[in-house]
Scaffold this motif. Sequence first.
Motif, PDB file in Angstrom:
ATOM      1  N   TYR A   1      50.014 -64.287 -14.353  1.00 29.01           N
ATOM      2  CA  TYR A   1      50.941 -64.020 -13.255  1.00 29.01           C
ATOM      3  C   TYR A   1      51.503 -65.318 -12.686  1.00 29.01           C
ATOM      4  O   TYR A   1      52.708 -65.449 -12.477  1.00 29.01           O
ATOM      5  CB  TYR A   1      50.237 -63.222 -12.154  1.00 29.01           C
ATOM      6  CG  TYR A   1      51.110 -62.990 -10.951  1.00 29.01           C
ATOM      7  CD1 TYR A   1      52.097 -62.020 -10.967  1.00 29.01           C
ATOM      8  CD2 TYR A   1      50.960 -63.761  -9.814  1.00 29.01           C
ATOM      9  CE1 TYR A   1      52.913 -61.821  -9.859  1.00 29.01           C
ATOM     10  CE2 TYR A   1      51.772 -63.573  -8.706  1.00 29.01           C
ATOM     11  CZ  TYR A   1      52.745 -62.595  -8.747  1.00 29.01           C
ATOM     12  OH  TYR A   1      53.555 -62.408  -7.664  1.00 29.01           O
TER      13      TYR A   1
ATOM     14  N   MET B   1      34.248 -59.046 -15.713  1.00 27.63           N
ATOM     15  CA  MET B   1      35.300 -58.533 -14.849  1.00 27.63           C
ATOM     16  C   MET B   1      36.014 -59.697 -14.151  1.00 27.63           C
ATOM     17  O   MET B   1      37.250 -59.723 -14.077  1.00 27.63           O
ATOM     18  CB  MET B   1      34.711 -57.581 -13.805  1.00 27.63           C
ATOM     19  CG  MET B   1      35.747 -56.958 -12.893  1.00 27.63           C
ATOM     20  SD  MET B   1      35.041 -55.856 -11.673  1.00 27.63           S
ATOM     21  CE  MET B   1      34.056 -56.980 -10.705  1.00 27.63           C
ATOM     22  N   VAL B   2      35.267 -60.673 -13.677  1.00 26.23           N
ATOM     23  CA  VAL B   2      35.850 -61.833 -13.012  1.00 26.23           C
ATOM     24  C   VAL B   2      36.690 -62.642 -14.000  1.00 26.23           C
ATOM     25  O   VAL B   2      37.799 -63.074 -13.684  1.00 26.23           O
ATOM     26  CB  VAL B   2      34.755 -62.711 -12.367  1.00 26.23           C
ATOM     27  CG1 VAL B   2      35.309 -64.043 -11.918  1.00 26.23           C
ATOM     28  CG2 VAL B   2      34.116 -61.978 -11.198  1.00 26.23           C
ATOM     29  N   GLU B   3      36.188 -62.834 -15.219  1.00 22.00           N
ATOM     30  CA  GLU B   3      36.938 -63.581 -16.227  1.00 22.00           C
ATOM     31  C   GLU B   3      38.250 -62.878 -16.585  1.00 22.00           C
ATOM     32  O   GLU B   3      39.284 -63.532 -16.745  1.00 22.00           O
ATOM     33  CB  GLU B   3      36.092 -63.781 -17.480  1.00 22.00           C
ATOM     34  CG  GLU B   3      34.943 -64.754 -17.287  1.00 22.00           C
ATOM     35  CD  GLU B   3      33.983 -64.771 -18.461  1.00 22.00           C
ATOM     36  OE1 GLU B   3      34.095 -63.899 -19.367  1.00 22.00           O
ATOM     37  OE2 GLU B   3      33.112 -65.653 -18.476  1.00 22.00           O
ATOM     38  N   ALA B   4      38.209 -61.569 -16.691  1.00 20.61           N
ATOM     39  CA  ALA B   4      39.430 -60.816 -16.994  1.00 20.61           C
ATOM     40  C   ALA B   4      40.436 -60.946 -15.859  1.00 20.61           C
ATOM     41  O   ALA B   4      41.641 -61.100 -16.093  1.00 20.61           O
ATOM     42  CB  ALA B   4      39.097 -59.349 -17.242  1.00 20.61           C
ATOM     43  N   ARG B   5      39.963 -60.902 -14.644  1.00 23.16           N
ATOM     44  CA  ARG B   5      40.854 -61.042 -13.481  1.00 23.16           C
ATOM     45  C   ARG B   5      41.453 -62.449 -13.433  1.00 23.16           C
ATOM     46  O   ARG B   5      42.625 -62.616 -13.101  1.00 23.16           O
ATOM     47  CB  ARG B   5      40.081 -60.728 -12.203  1.00 23.16           C
ATOM     48  CG  ARG B   5      40.912 -60.758 -10.963  1.00 23.16           C
ATOM     49  CD  ARG B   5      41.920 -59.643 -10.950  1.00 23.16           C
ATOM     50  NE  ARG B   5      42.620 -59.679  -9.684  1.00 23.16           N
ATOM     51  CZ  ARG B   5      43.887 -59.373  -9.515  1.00 23.16           C
ATOM     52  NH1 ARG B   5      44.601 -58.944 -10.525  1.00 23.16           N
ATOM     53  NH2 ARG B   5      44.442 -59.451  -8.344  1.00 23.16           N
ATOM     54  N   GLU B   6      40.658 -63.464 -13.778  1.00 25.32           N
ATOM     55  CA  GLU B   6      41.165 -64.835 -13.802  1.00 25.32           C
ATOM     56  C   GLU B   6      42.275 -64.990 -14.843  1.00 25.32           C
ATOM     57  O   GLU B   6      43.274 -65.666 -14.591  1.00 25.32           O
ATOM     58  CB  GLU B   6      40.038 -65.817 -14.094  1.00 25.32           C
ATOM     59  CG  GLU B   6      39.091 -66.026 -12.944  1.00 25.32           C
ATOM     60  CD  GLU B   6      37.895 -66.896 -13.302  1.00 25.32           C
ATOM     61  OE1 GLU B   6      37.663 -67.158 -14.507  1.00 25.32           O
ATOM     62  OE2 GLU B   6      37.193 -67.323 -12.374  1.00 25.32           O
ATOM     63  N   ARG B   7      42.116 -64.365 -15.997  1.00 27.26           N
ATOM     64  CA  ARG B   7      43.160 -64.419 -17.023  1.00 27.26           C
ATOM     65  C   ARG B   7      44.423 -63.731 -16.538  1.00 27.26           C
ATOM     66  O   ARG B   7      45.534 -64.215 -16.752  1.00 27.26           O
ATOM     67  CB  ARG B   7      42.670 -63.784 -18.332  1.00 27.26           C
ATOM     68  CG  ARG B   7      41.663 -64.644 -19.080  1.00 27.26           C
ATOM     69  CD  ARG B   7      41.394 -64.091 -20.467  1.00 27.26           C
ATOM     70  NE  ARG B   7      40.914 -62.716 -20.449  1.00 27.26           N
ATOM     71  CZ  ARG B   7      39.646 -62.350 -20.387  1.00 27.26           C
ATOM     72  NH1 ARG B   7      38.696 -63.270 -20.316  1.00 27.26           N
ATOM     73  NH2 ARG B   7      39.307 -61.074 -20.382  1.00 27.26           N
ATOM     74  N   GLN B   8      44.267 -62.601 -15.850  1.00 24.14           N
ATOM     75  CA  GLN B   8      45.411 -61.863 -15.329  1.00 24.14           C
ATOM     76  C   GLN B   8      46.155 -62.704 -14.286  1.00 24.14           C
ATOM     77  O   GLN B   8      47.381 -62.785 -14.309  1.00 24.14           O
ATOM     78  CB  GLN B   8      44.947 -60.549 -14.725  1.00 24.14           C
ATOM     79  CG  GLN B   8      46.067 -59.690 -14.193  1.00 24.14           C
ATOM     80  CD  GLN B   8      45.548 -58.423 -13.529  1.00 24.14           C
ATOM     81  OE1 GLN B   8      44.377 -58.321 -13.191  1.00 24.14           O
ATOM     82  NE2 GLN B   8      46.427 -57.462 -13.344  1.00 24.14           N
ATOM     83  N   VAL B   9      45.428 -63.326 -13.404  1.00 26.42           N
ATOM     84  CA  VAL B   9      46.042 -64.154 -12.365  1.00 26.42           C
ATOM     85  C   VAL B   9      46.740 -65.358 -12.990  1.00 26.42           C
ATOM     86  O   VAL B   9      47.840 -65.726 -12.584  1.00 26.42           O
ATOM     87  CB  VAL B   9      44.983 -64.603 -11.329  1.00 26.42           C
ATOM     88  CG1 VAL B   9      45.515 -65.681 -10.417  1.00 26.42           C
ATOM     89  CG2 VAL B   9      44.496 -63.409 -10.534  1.00 26.42           C
TER      90      VAL B   9
END
Length: 57
Positions: free
Chosen positions: A24, A13-21
Amino acid sequence: MANSFFRNAYTRMVEARERQVSRYVNGALLNLDDKTLESMGTSRAELRRKGANSYVF
């Protein structure tokens, strides 16, 4: 086993959020002019290659 399941889920979940950020931020950086990007050590082509999305919040 339960500990590793939750740890893996959290890590993913953290890795996916890092990719999203990252996408952005790259999208926001694409709004800067080429001279500013060059002074930051990156280029417009490199940002596009890494991926960029713009989100409206």
